[in-house]
Design a protein around this motif. Structure first.
Motif, short mmCIF file in Angstrom:
data_model
loop_
_atom_site.label_atom_id
_atom_site.label_comp_id
_atom_site.label_asym_id
_atom_site.label_seq_id
_atom_site.Cartn_x
_atom_site.Cartn_y
_atom_site.Cartn_z
N GLU A 68 0.83 -1.20 0.00
CA GLU A 68 0.00 0.00 0.00
C GLU A 68 0.87 1.26 0.00
O GLU A 68 0.45 2.31 -0.49
N LEU A 69 2.07 1.15 0.53
CA LEU A 69 2.97 2.30 0.60
C LEU A 69 3.51 2.69 -0.77
O LEU A 69 4.07 3.78 -0.93
N LEU A 70 3.36 1.82 -1.77
CA LEU A 70 3.91 2.07 -3.10
C LEU A 70 2.85 2.28 -4.17
O LEU A 70 3.19 2.48 -5.34
N LYS A 71 1.59 2.25 -3.79
CA LYS A 71 0.52 2.41 -4.78
C LYS A 71 0.23 3.88 -5.03
O LYS A 71 0.24 4.70 -4.11
N THR A 72 -0.05 4.21 -6.30
CA THR A 72 -0.39 5.57 -6.69
C THR A 72 -1.62 5.54 -7.58
O THR A 72 -2.07 4.47 -8.00
N SER A 73 -2.12 6.72 -7.90
CA SER A 73 -3.29 6.78 -8.77
C SER A 73 -2.97 6.24 -10.15
O SER A 73 -3.82 5.64 -10.81
N ALA A 74 -1.73 6.44 -10.61
CA ALA A 74 -1.34 5.93 -11.93
C ALA A 74 -0.99 4.45 -11.88
O ALA A 74 -1.05 3.76 -12.90
N ASP A 75 -0.61 3.95 -10.72
CA ASP A 75 -0.23 2.55 -10.57
C ASP A 75 -0.86 1.96 -9.32
O ASP A 75 -0.22 1.88 -8.26
N PRO A 76 -2.12 1.55 -9.39
CA PRO A 76 -2.77 0.97 -8.22
C PRO A 76 -2.21 -0.38 -7.82
O PRO A 76 -2.53 -0.88 -6.74
N THR A 77 -1.33 -0.98 -8.65
CA THR A 77 -0.72 -2.26 -8.28
C THR A 77 0.48 -2.09 -7.36
O THR A 77 0.89 -3.04 -6.68
N GLY A 78 1.11 -0.92 -7.36
CA GLY A 78 2.33 -0.73 -6.59
C GLY A 78 3.51 -1.52 -7.10
O GLY A 78 4.44 -1.83 -6.35
N ARG A 79 3.50 -1.85 -8.39
CA ARG A 79 4.55 -2.70 -8.97
C ARG A 79 5.19 -2.11 -10.22
O ARG A 79 6.11 -2.70 -10.78
N LYS A 80 4.71 -0.98 -10.68
CA LYS A 80 5.25 -0.38 -11.90
C LYS A 80 5.52 1.10 -11.65
O LYS A 80 4.67 1.81 -11.11
N VAL A 81 6.69 1.56 -12.05
CA VAL A 81 7.05 2.96 -11.81
C VAL A 81 7.76 3.49 -13.05
O VAL A 81 8.44 2.75 -13.76
N LEU A 82 7.57 4.77 -13.31
CA LEU A 82 8.23 5.40 -14.44
C LEU A 82 9.53 6.06 -13.98
O LEU A 82 9.52 6.91 -13.10
N GLY A 83 10.63 5.64 -14.58
CA GLY A 83 11.87 6.38 -14.45
C GLY A 83 12.74 6.01 -13.28
O GLY A 83 12.35 5.33 -12.32
N THR A 84 13.97 6.50 -13.37
CA THR A 84 14.94 6.41 -12.30
C THR A 84 15.63 7.76 -12.21
O THR A 84 15.88 8.41 -13.23
N LEU A 85 15.95 8.20 -10.98
CA LEU A 85 16.45 9.56 -10.76
C LEU A 85 17.70 9.56 -9.91
O LEU A 85 17.83 8.76 -8.98
N ASN A 86 18.59 10.48 -10.23
CA ASN A 86 19.77 10.76 -9.42
C ASN A 86 20.62 9.51 -9.17
O ASN A 86 21.09 9.28 -8.07
N ASN A 87 20.81 8.73 -10.24
CA ASN A 87 21.65 7.53 -10.12
C ASN A 87 23.10 7.95 -9.98
O ASN A 87 23.67 8.57 -10.87
N CYS A 88 23.70 7.58 -8.86
CA CYS A 88 25.06 8.01 -8.56
C CYS A 88 26.04 6.91 -8.96
O CYS A 88 26.36 6.74 -10.12
N SER A 89 26.50 6.13 -8.02
CA SER A 89 27.43 5.06 -8.37
C SER A 89 26.66 3.76 -8.55
O SER A 89 25.43 3.74 -8.59
N GLY A 90 27.39 2.65 -8.65
CA GLY A 90 26.74 1.37 -8.91
C GLY A 90 27.73 0.24 -8.82
O GLY A 90 28.75 0.33 -8.15
N GLY A 91 27.43 -0.84 -9.53
CA GLY A 91 28.30 -1.99 -9.52
C GLY A 91 27.90 -2.97 -10.61
O GLY A 91 26.86 -2.83 -11.25
N THR A 92 28.75 -3.95 -10.84
CA THR A 92 28.44 -5.03 -11.77
C THR A 92 28.25 -6.32 -10.98
O THR A 92 28.83 -6.49 -9.91
N THR A 93 27.43 -7.21 -11.51
CA THR A 93 27.17 -8.47 -10.82
C THR A 93 27.91 -9.61 -11.49
O THR A 93 28.21 -9.54 -12.69
N PRO A 94 28.19 -10.69 -10.75
CA PRO A 94 28.85 -11.84 -11.37
C PRO A 94 27.99 -12.53 -12.42
O PRO A 94 28.50 -13.34 -13.19
N TRP A 95 26.69 -12.22 -12.47
CA TRP A 95 25.82 -12.85 -13.46
C TRP A 95 25.56 -11.94 -14.66
O TRP A 95 24.69 -12.20 -15.49
#
Length: 690
Positions: free
Chosen positions: A253-280
């Motif tokens: 319920e904390l992730l549900k919005t009017s555009a996404d009542p499922t709480g499982r789909k979101v548009l975009g990613t913001l302010n991506n700073c550092s990261g990493g690579t995975t062994p897979w």
């Protein structure tokens, strides 16, 4: 020639931590000038979450940040020094420098040149710039006629994290993955009015955020690395690309919005700073200062994450209601996660991994346990916040079969999330805030990983009294508060050494340490008003990545080596380079730690440094390069024969604009300043630093 603005030169010209006011304004929403989010007795430490979705505080402040205009004195180099294209590979360096293997290069002296300055005997080139077309149909870059449609097919703005992945079957080619952290609208648009941005400008900024995937190719003759436009693997992911929320908080319920009542789909990613690579074979990307994009927040939980109560700097809320917390109270809960991307599949949907918690992730780096389970380390880049570890419960499957890929795509959804608590082993009286070493000659001690929540295929369990599992994953900072995690000096990048297993935590700075009612120095953060930062070295019990106990010591206490409050793992301080504000870190093939800096406070531009972590030269630190005026060194990546850095926000100096540029990098006079990725290699074609 355009007249250049002088460099920032005095403390009054910059914000705490050494950044210019312009950087603080656009990168983190002036976080250093806001109230410290982590205070021990605020209301949100109690039972505030239960009413978080319905309550509204009564105070609202409609403050819009204004830019400072004071500048100091400095110098730039002639235009001929800009661009840095590669020359022939077969020149011999002069005298062979001494140092640990991998660090045998002549240290670059501190400087304020408006260029990328590299050691003698090394060459460089710009690999890819902001705005270069990488997708089919994308037009050539024209800053005077830029459109959102064009930007969505071009390399994004303010590149940060970098990964280079192999491309089997494509000789001399690799796959470059880059974060595009944030936008500097005043340096992108001529005549930009910060009070009244246009819809087109806002949509260009949306398209300039996110991630970029582009194939790059080595020139065998020169050693230069260049982008391959229109390759089928090239991809842009923006602030409007569809993402999946996965893991224990997905559907909450904390992730549900009017555009996404499922709480499982979101548009975009913001302010991506550092990261990493995975062994897979995937990449991870940390969403950091997401709070600055959301307006009109009034809840106590928002306050813990630094959301403001008035309009935002960029005014996105005028063009999309999801950025207005008063209208979409849960949208901000859908940012602040670690994103996983499969760069080999341009049709795949990126995923936000809620099992790793929601904080201002600087990045995320992975190692495997002895039995093949993933362990992810991540820092929360805020004054007095924490660093974390996730230990997966499922083993990675080897090979490239479809079944293996599908299995590995679930590895970061099940496991236990931990936060770190550190204890020093010296009497408190010996840690006086000056940085003077205690009687035993080291800042060191022991620590424990405190479990916050565990996610399984059957559900999730909270280990934090008074919080549900979903609340732990969405309000992870509050969970850390409740269990008594150690308040650190801006935990940034965290990297395990692939040779020794030791884990290194970059702590950039914290000028609020020991001021007012803020916590004073402790053994893990030994300096009050800490403006230079330090690096923590962590050894997990029996060197097992899934251990819940560890020993720690401060590997490096940054600053001027002549300052007695600095420390370089015991190496003679008259033989090291000065360093300030460590940020991103990486390891070379020899096990040396490479450190990029952000906001250095020693009068020189930011740069990249290599330091030996073992052997008789442990602690020997040497500067490898510096970046141009106003820039930060990001995304260091060190291969056998090449070093890559992301030159982020060049020209980001107080009072700068398109009309009044503070830098002419990378393309010289009369050209707009552009963030870019730079490759450096030895002129004789041999390995770096040997």
């Amino acid at each position: 020639m355009r007249k250049l603005l002088p460099l920032v030169g005095t403390p009054s010209d910059s914000h705490p931590g050494g950044r210019s006011a312009l950087t603080c304004r656009f990168r983190c929403g002036d976080a250093c000038f806001h109230e410290v989010p982590n205070t021990s007795d605020n209301e949100y430490v109690g039972d505030v979450i239960a009413g978080a979705l319905s309550r509204r505080a009564v105070m609202r402040a409609a403050a819009v940040v204004s830019v400072a205009t004071g500048v100091g004195a400095g110098a730039v180099v002639p235009a001929a020094a800009h661009g840095g294209e590669g020359e022939g590979r077969r020149r011999k360096p002069a005298k062979k420098p001494q140092g640990a293997r991998g660090l045998r290069y002549s240290s670059v002296a501190p400087n304020t040149a408006d260029a990328v300055t590299v050691p003698e005997g090394y060459r460089q080139n710009v690999v890819v710039r902001w705005g270069e077309p990488i997708l089919r149909g994308a037009p050539a870059f024209d800053p005077e006629k830029q459109t959102a449609a064009a930007q969505s097919g071009q390399f994004g703005y303010n590149n940060d994290f970098l990964a280079l992945l192999p491309l089997p079957g494509e000789h001399r080619r690799q796959l470059l993955v880059a974060n595009h952290e944030y936008t500097d609208e005043v340096l992108m648009f001529r005549g930009y009015d910060p009070e009244n941005p246009t819809r087109e400008q806002v949509e260009i900024a949306w398209a300039a955020h996110g991630l970029g995937v582009v194939v790059v190719e080595e020139d065998r003759r020169t050693g230069a690395l260049t982008a391959v436009p229109r390759h089928p693997l090239n991809r842009r992911i923006t602030a409007t690309t569809e993402f999946r929320l996965t893991g224990p908080a997905a559907g909450s319920e904390l992730l549900k919005t009017s555009a996404d009542p499922t709480g499982r789909k979101v548009l975009g990613t913001l302010n991506n700073c550092s990261g990493g690579t995975t062994p897979w074979g995937t990449t991870l990307h940390g969403e950091e200062n997401f709070n600055q994009y959301f307006a009109n927040a009034t809840r106590a939980t928002d306050k813990r994450y630094g959301l403001g109560t008035g309009a935002t700097e960029r005014k996105w809320e005028r063009f999309d209601q999801r950025f207005d917390v008063a209208r979409e109270p849960n949208e901000s809960h859908r940012f602040g996660y670690v994103v996983e991307l499969d760069p080999y599949d341009p049709t795949s949907t990126p995923r936000k991994r809620t099992a790793l918690g929601r904080v201002k992730h600087e990045g995320a780096t992975v190692r495997l346990t002895d039995d093949g389970r993933p362990v992810v380390y991540t820092g929360d880049d805020e004054r007095f916040d924490y660093f974390y570890k996730f230990v997966g419960s499922k083993r990675m499957k080897r090979g490239g079969s479809r079944a293996a890929r599908e299995h590995n795509s679930t590895l970061l959804d099940e496991g236990t999330l931990y936060v770190a608590r550190l204890t020093g082993d010296s009497p408190a009286v010996e840690v006086d805030g000056s940085g003077r070493l205690p009687a035993d000659g080291e800042f060191d001690g022991s620590g424990e990983w405190i479990p916050l929540a565990t996610s399984t295929a059957r559900g999730a369990v909270s280990h934090v009294p008074g919080m549900t599992a979903e609340e732990v994953y969405v309000f992870t900072r509050l969970a850390g508060d409740k269990v008594g995690a150690t308040k650190m000096d801006r935990p940034e990048d965290i990297e395990p050494n692939p040779h020794t297993g030791k884990v290194y935590v970059a702590l950039t700075n914290n000028t609020n340490r020991g001021t007012g009612t803020n916590p004073a120095a402790d053994e893990a953060n030994p300096r009050n008003a800490n403006k230079h930062g330090h690096i923590l070295e962590l050894t997990e019990r029996r060197n097992r990545a899934d251990s819940t106990r560890f020993a720690w010591s401060l590997f490096l206490v940054a600053g001027d080596p002549k300052d007695p409050a600095t420390y370089f793992a015991g190496f003679p301080k008259d033989e090291v380079s000065p360093i300030s504000c460590p940020d991103n870190v990486a390891f070379d093939p020899h096990g040396n730690l490479w450190i990029s800096t952000d906001g250095a406070q020693l009068g020189s531009h930011d740069g990249l440094f290599g330091v030996a972590t073992r052997g008789p030269r442990r602690g020997e630190l040497k500067q490898f390069l510096t970046v141009p005026v106003g820039a930060e060194t990001c995304g260091p990546l060190v291969q056998d024969r090449r070093v890559l850095v992301a030159v982020q926000h060049p020209g980001e100096v107080n009072g700068a604009s398109v009309e009044k540029p503070a830098s002419i990098w990378p393309d010289g006079p009369g050209k707009i300043v552009r963030p870019a990725v730079v490759a450096v290699w030895r002129a004789d074609g041999r390995d770096i630093g040997v």
